[in-house]
Design a protein around this motif. Structure first.
Motif: not given
Length: 243
Positions: A73-75, A89-93
């Motif tokens: 779990r990272n990230p 994080l979701v936006g970056a993914t």
């Protein structure tokens, strides 16, 4: 196309998504567009997707893969300390998936694009919803903007604007969303049943009550027929405009 709504009430959050995918007027399929994660007593997260199906499925697969075990779990959306950080994080993914899919990078975002609704609550923070754009940036729900829509939004928005009340209970909120979805289904073939529904109650930190609403659902059919009749009756009560 797609239609998804995320709505915030004083009691919690309500999510609804259609399941239709299409590749032309004669090629329809059903695909899940609502996904949830929870850590009991600590967080509950829901994501709804619209846009290029390959992009959204890759996004969900990456988020799932990075949340499988504690050591990996990272990230991960299961480790971020706030919903704001989860949105980042979701936006970056999402941006990562689009860039990997396109031979010319982000310049082809229109072809591989997707929009995301992210909602939920992490212990210590308030329940909230974010709308995430293909570029990875996002906006958060506010008192002035208490619901977000993605996909085919224009047909179902007027009833939301007129009837929304933050104090309404979950049952009335679901009724409002069903009217909005029914109006969209009757106006656009690319949105269709079944609908996936989820209710999140404040401070529960559980993904809550879920249901798939199909065409033979008696309550949905009654709402659909009743709303159409009510509109015709209301139209007749309005004064005629004479020149």
């Amino acid at each position: 196309m797609t239609y998804c709504i995320g709505m915030r009430l004083e009691r919690g959050l309500v999510f609804m998504a259609d399941t239709r995918t299409s590749a032309g007027v004669d090629n329809f399929a059903v695909s899940k567009k609502m996904f949830s994660w929870q850590v009991n007593g600590e967080r509950a997260i829901t994501i709804m997707t619209a846009g290029n199906l390959a992009t959204t499925q890759s996004l969900i697969s990456l988020l799932e893969e990075r949340s499988v075990s504690e050591s990996e779990r990272n990230p991960s959306i299961l480790r971020e300390p706030t919903m704001f950080q989860v949105a980042r994080l979701v936006g970056a993914t999402l941006r990562e998936v689009i860039e990997d899919s396109s031979p010319t990078g982000q310049t082809s975002a229109d072809h591989f694009g997707a929009s995301i609704l992210l909602g939920g609550q992490i212990k210590g923070g308030k329940p909230t919803i974010f709308m995430i754009y293909p570029e990875g940036n996002f906006i958060e729900i506010t008192a002035d903007t208490p619901f977000f829509q993605i996909g085919e939004t224009k047909y179902g928005k007027p009833i939301l604007v007129r009837a929304y009340d933050p104090k309404m209970d979950f049952a009335d909120a679901i009724k409002l969303l069903l009217v909005s979805f029914d109006s969209t289904v009757k106006s656009n073939l690319s949105v269709g049943l079944p609908f996936d529904l989820q209710v999140y109650e404040n401070e529960s930190f559980e993904t809550g009550r879920t249901k798939r609403i199909c065409e033979d659902d008696e309550v949905y059919r009654t709402i659909s027929t009743g709303w159409g009749n009510a509109l015709r009756d209301a139209f007749q009560l309005l004064p005629s405009y004479k020149l």
